[in-house]
Write an enzyme that holds these catalytic residues in place. Sequence first.
Site, PDB file in Angstrom:
ATOM      1  N   ASP A   1      -8.085   4.037 -12.319  1.00 47.40           N
ATOM      2  CA  ASP A   1      -9.542   4.008 -12.088  1.00 47.40           C
ATOM      3  C   ASP A   1     -10.207   5.337 -12.417  1.00 47.40           C
ATOM      4  OD1 ASP A   1     -10.744   1.464 -10.905  1.00 47.40           O
ATOM      5  OD2 ASP A   1      -8.864   1.646  -9.798  1.00 47.40           O
TER       6      ASP A   1
ATOM      7  N   ASP B   1      -3.095   7.809 -14.018  1.00 50.11           N
ATOM      8  CA  ASP B   1      -3.949   7.127 -13.047  1.00 50.11           C
ATOM      9  C   ASP B   1      -4.735   6.048 -13.807  1.00 50.11           C
ATOM     10  OD1 ASP B   1      -5.669   6.765 -10.716  1.00 50.11           O
ATOM     11  OD2 ASP B   1      -7.181   7.884 -11.848  1.00 50.11           O
TER      12      ASP B   1
HETATM   13 MG   LIG Z   1      -8.913   7.795 -10.535  1.00 48.17          MG
END
Ligand SMILES: [Mg+2]
Length: 229
Positions: free
Chosen positions: A18, A16
């Site tokens: 962010d 991932d």
């Molecule tokens: Mg995230």
Amino acid sequence: MAATDSTSPKFIVMSDFDGTISLDDTGNILTDASMGKERREAIDNEYMEGKISFRELQIQEWSGVNLTWETAVELLKDSTIDPHFAGVVDWCIAHKIPLGIVSAGLDKLIDLHFEHSLTKEQLEYMEIFSNKLIVVGDKWSIRFADDSELGHDKAASIKKVADRYEVAPKVVFIGDGISDVASAKEADYLFAKRGLDLDNWCEKNGVKRDPFDDFAYITKRLEEISAVL
Ligand SMILES: [Mg+2]
């Protein structure tokens, strides 16, 4: 990237962006500067209460941004990524392990962070799966990665990479949030940022994961995983 090699890797690394690689939530910085934190949190709450889909949340929040690209770059100038992430990229390059980023975020914002912190070789090695940002003047819109309710079905992108190989590779997944739960279910080795939503969800649901604080730990663990596979 190495994903086009004909030989199957023992495993692939998917992460991932962010909150996992980036240390700030870039979306919140930009939406809060435009519509205000209160309005943004009201939209977040509608999603939490099941009134709107995640796709709808993103449409409402990103279309509420009224900044030129230059202003957005200025607002994000102090937004950084984990300084140890480059070490993971180098490890994957050296061991020919495919590395992908799966994100519900926007391509231009991800690129902006990576261009500050990574070399051209490191950048070119990674494959990035995300939504696309279109900025015209101060109008922002998204082109979603797929037709799912999520806007980008990250678990499907992980599966797509794993399915490229004759011999299915193991999947290492690294995440931090609730939107990573479906991807976490695809993982053979799961890393969850310590104390955040994904880690807590794993704890509550009895899902095996390796909590991490930074990417220096991930590099160390990739070395160990590689040794036993
Ligand atoms: Mg995230």
